[in-house]
Motif scaffolding. Structure first.
Motif, PDB file in Angstrom:
ATOM      1  N   ASN A  91       3.760   2.586  17.446  1.00  0.00           N
ATOM      2  CA  ASN A  91       3.619   2.816  16.001  1.00  0.00           C
ATOM      3  C   ASN A  91       4.397   1.812  15.154  1.00  0.00           C
ATOM      4  O   ASN A  91       3.999   1.490  14.044  1.00  0.00           O
ATOM      5  N   TYR A 154      -1.615  -9.273   8.064  1.00  0.00           N
ATOM      6  CA  TYR A 154      -1.407  -7.911   8.582  1.00  0.00           C
ATOM      7  C   TYR A 154      -2.704  -7.423   9.247  1.00  0.00           C
ATOM      8  O   TYR A 154      -2.678  -6.908  10.376  1.00  0.00           O
ATOM      9  N   THR A 189       4.355   6.089   2.633  1.00  0.00           N
ATOM     10  CA  THR A 189       5.510   5.994   3.545  1.00  0.00           C
ATOM     11  C   THR A 189       6.423   4.893   3.009  1.00  0.00           C
ATOM     12  O   THR A 189       6.021   4.131   2.124  1.00  0.00           O
TER      13      THR A 189
HETATM   14  N1  LIG Z   1       1.700   3.457   5.439  1.00  0.00           N
HETATM   15  C1  LIG Z   1       0.465   3.022   5.428  1.00  0.00           C
HETATM   16  O1  LIG Z   1      -0.204   2.984   4.362  1.00  0.00           O
HETATM   17  C2  LIG Z   1      -0.218   2.590   6.702  1.00  0.00           C
HETATM   18  C3  LIG Z   1      -1.600   2.391   6.670  1.00  0.00           C
HETATM   19  C4  LIG Z   1      -2.232   1.980   7.823  1.00  0.00           C
HETATM   20  C5  LIG Z   1      -1.529   1.807   8.998  1.00  0.00           C
HETATM   21  N2  LIG Z   1      -0.182   2.016   8.998  1.00  0.00           N
HETATM   22  C6  LIG Z   1       0.513   1.787  10.266  1.00  0.00           C
HETATM   23  O2  LIG Z   1       1.232   2.962  10.612  1.00  0.00           O
HETATM   24  C7  LIG Z   1       2.400   2.602  11.377  1.00  0.00           C
HETATM   25  C8  LIG Z   1       3.616   3.235  10.743  1.00  0.00           C
HETATM   26  O3  LIG Z   1       3.690   2.789   9.409  1.00  0.00           O
HETATM   27  P1  LIG Z   1       4.659   3.446   8.335  1.00  0.00           P
HETATM   28  O4  LIG Z   1       3.973   3.275   7.034  1.00  0.00           O
HETATM   29  O5  LIG Z   1       5.107   4.772   8.799  1.00  0.00           O
HETATM   30  O6  LIG Z   1       5.852   2.373   8.409  1.00  0.00           O
HETATM   31  P2  LIG Z   1       7.402   2.514   8.000  1.00  0.00           P
HETATM   32  O7  LIG Z   1       7.552   3.608   7.028  1.00  0.00           O
HETATM   33  O8  LIG Z   1       7.841   1.142   7.610  1.00  0.00           O
HETATM   34  O9  LIG Z   1       8.059   2.920   9.388  1.00  0.00           O
HETATM   35  C9  LIG Z   1       8.061   1.994  10.447  1.00  0.00           C
HETATM   36  C10 LIG Z   1       9.346   2.137  11.225  1.00  0.00           C
HETATM   37  O10 LIG Z   1       9.325   1.122  12.246  1.00  0.00           O
HETATM   38  C11 LIG Z   1      10.586   0.484  12.257  1.00  0.00           C
HETATM   39  N3  LIG Z   1      10.512  -0.859  12.793  1.00  0.00           N
HETATM   40  C12 LIG Z   1      10.051  -1.984  12.189  1.00  0.00           C
HETATM   41  N4  LIG Z   1      10.197  -3.039  12.993  1.00  0.00           N
HETATM   42  C13 LIG Z   1      10.766  -2.570  14.141  1.00  0.00           C
HETATM   43  C14 LIG Z   1      11.175  -3.194  15.338  1.00  0.00           C
HETATM   44  N5  LIG Z   1      11.060  -4.504  15.517  1.00  0.00           N
HETATM   45  N6  LIG Z   1      11.704  -2.423  16.309  1.00  0.00           N
HETATM   46  C15 LIG Z   1      11.858  -1.088  16.147  1.00  0.00           C
HETATM   47  N7  LIG Z   1      11.507  -0.452  15.020  1.00  0.00           N
HETATM   48  C16 LIG Z   1      10.959  -1.186  14.024  1.00  0.00           C
HETATM   49  C17 LIG Z   1      10.992   0.467  10.795  1.00  0.00           C
HETATM   50  O11 LIG Z   1      12.370   0.219  10.658  1.00  0.00           O
HETATM   51  P3  LIG Z   1      12.866  -0.532   9.318  1.00  0.00           P
HETATM   52  O12 LIG Z   1      12.425   0.297   8.174  1.00  0.00           O
HETATM   53  O13 LIG Z   1      14.353  -0.606   9.486  1.00  0.00           O
HETATM   54  O14 LIG Z   1      12.176  -1.874   9.337  1.00  0.00           O
HETATM   55  C18 LIG Z   1      10.594   1.860  10.370  1.00  0.00           C
HETATM   56  O15 LIG Z   1      11.604   2.792  10.669  1.00  0.00           O
HETATM   57  C19 LIG Z   1       2.427   1.067  11.397  1.00  0.00           C
HETATM   58  O16 LIG Z   1       1.856   0.618  12.593  1.00  0.00           O
HETATM   59  C20 LIG Z   1       1.569   0.691  10.220  1.00  0.00           C
HETATM   60  O17 LIG Z   1       1.013  -0.594  10.359  1.00  0.00           O
HETATM   61  C21 LIG Z   1       0.500   2.407   7.887  1.00  0.00           C
END
Ligand SMILES: NC(=O)c1ccc[n+]([C@@H]2O[C@H](COP(=O)([O-])OP(=O)(O)OC[C@H]3O[C@@H](n4cnc5c(N)ncnc54)[C@H](OP(=O)(O)O)[C@@H]3O)[C@@H](O)[C@H]2O)c1
Length: 258
Positions: A91, A154, A189
């Motif tokens: 994720n 992305y 998020t």
């Molecule tokens: N939110 C959306 O609209 C959306 C839409 C489509 C897909 N997604 C996908 O859903 C997934 C989760 O997204 P989210 O929105 O929940 O993201 P988020 O809120 O940014 O959470 C991602 C988490 O991953 C951590 N992370 C980043 N780089 C890392 C690394 N190298 N090693 C370990 N941990 C790491 C981040 O830590 P830091 O914050 O400290 O960097 C954060 O705690 C992702 O794959 C994203 O592409 C999200």
């Protein structure tokens, strides 16, 4: 038989300190899962683990790690602690709001490294354990893996991830390992909030309201439900799919919110 039951299943989720990963961790723990949770953000990760333990699910392990560097330690700590691995949820990812001409090539390298390369490495290390448990992998992708959105680099990482998931599904099927993608549209998020200015975030929220058939952005628990379903026995005949959880964005042609 209770299909959405993760009792005795060890579920490893990366990026579990916030957003979708944190919600999915709590969601699957409530379904009985023993959680190996990974994130670079130690404070956030420890909070999620404490919440899960407080919810009467004592089996949660925090692994503070960077997925781009610590793959071997992530799998080793999981196996040392739990002795098995049933589900890998890839994720963790980083986003960027920049378009092609504004983004630097270092943005591209950073995103490819985090969103794709780290998953390939973690997958290769997890497969021997998943083979023993007849387990599965859920890769958290995006609708931008299926259709173009504004943020090309992305989207490229997610399109490549989906292709990887499908190839892995074909290759690992005979080894009793399923591999699927969950493809969300916009979800509120920290990633969403950090990627955009307040003005752009509001514009996108309003666009979702106007153009998505369901008339809003997604909620983290709606993505968790899809992850849990694909990771569970309920999805035992499903592998190699891109499962859009998008409020109808793709079918309405509402993915490119310009
Ligand atoms: N939110 C959306 O609209 C959306 C839409 C489509 C897909 N997604 C996908 O859903 C997934 C989760 O997204 P989210 O929105 O929940 O993201 P988020 O809120 O940014 O959470 C991602 C988490 O991953 C951590 N992370 C980043 N780089 C890392 C690394 N190298 N090693 C370990 N941990 C790491 C981040 O830590 P830091 O914050 O400290 O960097 C954060 O705690 C992702 O794959 C994203 O592409 C999200």
């Amino acid at each position: 038989m209770q299909f959405l039951d993760f009792t005795k299943k060890v579920v490893l989720i990366t990026g579990a300190a916030t957003g979708i990963g944190a919600n999915a961790a709590r969601y699957i723990a409530k379904l009985g899962g023993q959680m190996a949770l990974v994130d670079i953000n130690a404070t956030g990760l420890n909070e999620v683990v404490e919440q899960i333990k407080g919810d009467n699910s004592p089996n949660a392990l925090a692994i503070v790690a960077d997925v781009t560097e610590d793959s071997e330690r992530i799998i080793a700590e999981t196996i040392n602690h739990f002795g098995r691995l049933d589900v890998l949820v890839n994720n963790a990812a980083i986003g960027s709001e920049k378009n092609i001409m504004d983004a630097d090539i270092s943005d591209f390298d950073r995103m490819m490294n985090t969103n794709l390369r780290s998953i390939v490495i973690l997958t290769k290390l997890a497969v021997p354990h998943l083979e023993k448990s007849k387990g599965n992998i859920v890769n958290v992708s995006s609708i931008s893996g299926i259709v173009p959105v504004k943020y090309a680099f992305y989207g490229m990482t997610k399109a490549a991830l989906d292709q990887f998931s499908k190839s892995a599904a074909n290759e690992f099927g005979p080894r009793n390992i399923r591999v699927n993608s969950v493809n969300p549209s916009f979800v509120l998020t920290p990633m969403f909030e950090n990627a955009f200015t307040a003005e752009e975030a509001l514009r996108l929220k309003n666009k979702c309201k106007e153009r998505y058939p369901i008339g809003r952005m997604g909620r983290t628990e709606e993505i968790s439900a899809a992850i849990a379903f694909l990771a569970s026995e309920a999805a035992s005949f499903i592998t190699g799919v891109q499962f859009a959880v998008d409020g109808g964005a793709i079918s309405a042609g509402a993915h490119y919110l310009n």
